[in-house]
Scaffold this active site. Structure first.
Site, PDB file in Angstrom:
ATOM      1  N   ARG A  50      30.763  48.060  84.207  1.00  0.00           N
ATOM      2  CA  ARG A  50      31.647  48.017  85.374  1.00  0.00           C
ATOM      3  C   ARG A  50      32.885  48.882  85.231  1.00  0.00           C
ATOM      4  O   ARG A  50      33.257  49.604  86.162  1.00  0.00           O
ATOM      5  CB  ARG A  50      32.116  46.572  85.638  1.00  0.00           C
ATOM      6  CG  ARG A  50      31.142  45.749  86.407  1.00  0.00           C
ATOM      7  CD  ARG A  50      31.294  44.301  86.017  1.00  0.00           C
ATOM      8  NE  ARG A  50      30.778  44.142  84.671  1.00  0.00           N
ATOM      9  CZ  ARG A  50      29.496  43.883  84.400  1.00  0.00           C
ATOM     10  NH1 ARG A  50      28.658  43.677  85.360  1.00  0.00           N
ATOM     11  NH2 ARG A  50      29.062  43.800  83.152  1.00  0.00           N
ATOM     12  N   THR A  51      33.546  48.787  84.091  1.00  0.00           N
ATOM     13  CA  THR A  51      34.823  49.495  83.963  1.00  0.00           C
ATOM     14  C   THR A  51      34.593  51.004  84.090  1.00  0.00           C
ATOM     15  O   THR A  51      35.259  51.685  84.867  1.00  0.00           O
ATOM     16  CB  THR A  51      35.495  49.165  82.613  1.00  0.00           C
ATOM     17  OG1 THR A  51      35.640  47.752  82.535  1.00  0.00           O
ATOM     18  CG2 THR A  51      36.854  49.822  82.507  1.00  0.00           C
ATOM     19  N   LYS A  79      31.319  63.320  63.461  1.00  0.00           N
ATOM     20  CA  LYS A  79      31.472  64.308  62.378  1.00  0.00           C
ATOM     21  C   LYS A  79      32.739  64.030  61.577  1.00  0.00           C
ATOM     22  O   LYS A  79      33.086  64.776  60.673  1.00  0.00           O
ATOM     23  CB  LYS A  79      31.577  65.726  62.977  1.00  0.00           C
ATOM     24  CG  LYS A  79      30.401  66.125  63.829  1.00  0.00           C
ATOM     25  CD  LYS A  79      30.657  67.518  64.423  1.00  0.00           C
ATOM     26  CE  LYS A  79      29.577  67.913  65.406  1.00  0.00           C
ATOM     27  NZ  LYS A  79      29.951  69.130  66.166  1.00  0.00           N
ATOM     28  N   ARG A 100      38.219  53.770  76.406  1.00  0.00           N
ATOM     29  CA  ARG A 100      37.816  52.479  75.819  1.00  0.00           C
ATOM     30  C   ARG A 100      37.482  52.728  74.363  1.00  0.00           C
ATOM     31  O   ARG A 100      36.746  53.668  74.031  1.00  0.00           O
ATOM     32  CB  ARG A 100      36.617  51.878  76.539  1.00  0.00           C
ATOM     33  CG  ARG A 100      36.082  50.669  75.772  1.00  0.00           C
ATOM     34  CD  ARG A 100      35.127  49.847  76.563  1.00  0.00           C
ATOM     35  NE  ARG A 100      35.810  49.132  77.634  1.00  0.00           N
ATOM     36  CZ  ARG A 100      35.211  48.219  78.389  1.00  0.00           C
ATOM     37  NH1 ARG A 100      33.949  47.927  78.197  1.00  0.00           N
ATOM     38  NH2 ARG A 100      35.880  47.597  79.336  1.00  0.00           N
ATOM     39  N   HIS A 128      43.323  44.922  78.253  1.00  0.00           N
ATOM     40  CA  HIS A 128      42.465  45.596  79.237  1.00  0.00           C
ATOM     41  C   HIS A 128      43.198  45.528  80.584  1.00  0.00           C
ATOM     42  O   HIS A 128      42.822  44.787  81.476  1.00  0.00           O
ATOM     43  CB  HIS A 128      41.124  44.853  79.291  1.00  0.00           C
ATOM     44  CG  HIS A 128      40.033  45.552  80.030  1.00  0.00           C
ATOM     45  ND1 HIS A 128      40.244  46.667  80.820  1.00  0.00           N
ATOM     46  CD2 HIS A 128      38.710  45.265  80.123  1.00  0.00           C
ATOM     47  CE1 HIS A 128      39.083  47.034  81.345  1.00  0.00           C
ATOM     48  NE2 HIS A 128      38.146  46.203  80.940  1.00  0.00           N
TER      49      HIS A 128
HETATM   50  C1  NCD Z   1      35.218  42.913  79.528  1.00  0.00           C
HETATM   51  C2  NCD Z   1      35.620  43.806  78.381  1.00  0.00           C
HETATM   52  O1  NCD Z   1      34.996  44.811  78.101  1.00  0.00           O
HETATM   53  O2  NCD Z   1      36.625  43.450  77.778  1.00  0.00           O
HETATM   54  N1  NCD Z   1      34.421  43.458  80.495  1.00  0.00           N
HETATM   55  C3  NCD Z   1      34.935  44.252  81.479  1.00  0.00           C
HETATM   56  O3  NCD Z   1      35.572  45.229  81.225  1.00  0.00           O
HETATM   57  N2  NCD Z   1      34.699  43.891  82.744  1.00  0.00           N
HETATM   58  C4  NCD Z   1      34.788  41.573  79.113  1.00  0.00           C
HETATM   59  C5  NCD Z   1      33.734  41.414  78.083  1.00  0.00           C
HETATM   60  O4  NCD Z   1      33.189  42.362  77.521  1.00  0.00           O
HETATM   61  O5  NCD Z   1      33.422  40.245  77.815  1.00  0.00           O
END
Ligand code: NCD
Length: 299
Positions: A50-51, A79, A100, A128
């Site tokens: 989703r993100t 590397k 991320r 997040h």
């Molecule tokens: C979350 C994350 O990656 O922190 N998901 C998200 O971004 N919607 C929650 C999770 O992984 O449990």
């Protein structure tokens, strides 16, 4: 507004609300050319559905373009390249970096290495912040307000980065929070102290039913099994349909997703389920965030 979004603390309440209002406009008007010619670098060193896809959709809907990678395996980090070098170079290509990473503090490190705005899309178990904007938007749209609400937050409060950012943001509002988790996964001490210092009405439960009974919003999360450090869980928290019998009629269940087994699929067809709407709001909220961070004149 600051140039990066590394923690939700980079935004004050006024800035958060400007983004939420802008997101509401984007719900009605999905195509805008605000960022035409702009390039978003989508750098995902950890899995995401989703993100990543909502950030990328948001940039495309704003008329911009997207470059990037969805796993570390295809980058020079394999590397031995350090994150700072990767970010410095990617920052010289793009107008914004969405990062991320599995390491807490990675977004901050990246921001030091480049002048290009960095958005933290999850750094280890730390934060997040863009998910928090989605969560607040969902609470606001589903309840018509945020002040005055009672929220139950359950699951992995120790390693859940969405919880950490959400709790910080909620401390800017007049809310009551009931936390529910196995005792091995309670909220980190620094966040408990922060809530105490800001006089947020909080209570800590081990029993789900007691915590959700008076809730307007129940925010569920999965156990972050990839981050556990040897904790042995004696009790798993699963939200089941039968537990919802005495709940408030306006109550909505949120979940940042992905869910594993902590949220019974039978709940999906009840009026309480609101997590798929929440996921859908990822696009307009991230459009609002990108449009606020990247004014057209900067591109
Ligand atoms: C979350 C994350 O990656 O922190 N998901 C998200 O971004 N919607 C929650 C999770 O992984 O449990």
């Amino acid at each position: 507004m600051k140039q990066d979004l590394l923690t939700i603390e980079d935004l004050d309440r006024k800035e958060i609300e400007e983004i939420l209002h802008k997101a509401k406009e984007f719900c009605e008007r999905r195509e805008r050319n605000d960022l035409r010619g702009g390039v978003l670098a989508s750098c995902f060193f950890e899995p995401s559905t989703r993100t990543r896809l909502s950030f990328e959709t948001a940039m495309l809907r704003l008329g911009g373009s997207v470059i990037g990678f969805s796993e570390a395996g295809s980058t020079s980090s394999q590397k031995g390249e350090i994150l700072e070098d990767t970010m410095r170079v990617v920052g010289s290509f793009a107008d914004v970096i969405v990062l991320r990473h599995f390491e807490a503090g990675a977004a901050k490190k990246a921001a030091k290495a480049t002048k290009t705005p960095v958005v933290n899309a999850g750094d280890g178990a730390n934060e997040h912040p863009s998910q928090t904007l989605v969560d607040l938007f969902t609470v606001w749209i589903s309840q018509g307000k945020i002040d005055g609400l009672r929220l139950a937050i359950m699951g992995d409060l120790k390693y859940g980065r969405t919880v950490h950012s959400l709790v910080k943001a909620l401390s800017l509002y007049q809310v009551k929070i009931d936390f529910v988790s196995p005792k091995e996964l309670t909220l980190p001490e620094d966040l408990k102290e922060m809530l105490k210092g800001k006089d947020v009405a909080c209570s800590y439960h081990e029993d789900i039913e007691a915590a959700i009974k008076d809730a307007d919003v129940v925010y569920t999360t999965r156990v972050q099994k990839e981050r556990l450090q040897g904790e042995v869980l004696h009790h798993r928290y699963v939200l089941k349909k039968e537990m919802l019998a005495g709940c408030r009629h306006n109550m909505k269940i949120l979940h940042p997703l992905p869910r594993v087994d902590e949220l019974d699929r039978e709940i999906d067809h009840t009026p309480f389920a609101y997590y798929f709407e929440q996921a859908q709001y990822g696009v307009p909220v991230r459009m609002a965030l990108l449009a606020s961070l990247l004014k057209k004149e900067k591109i």
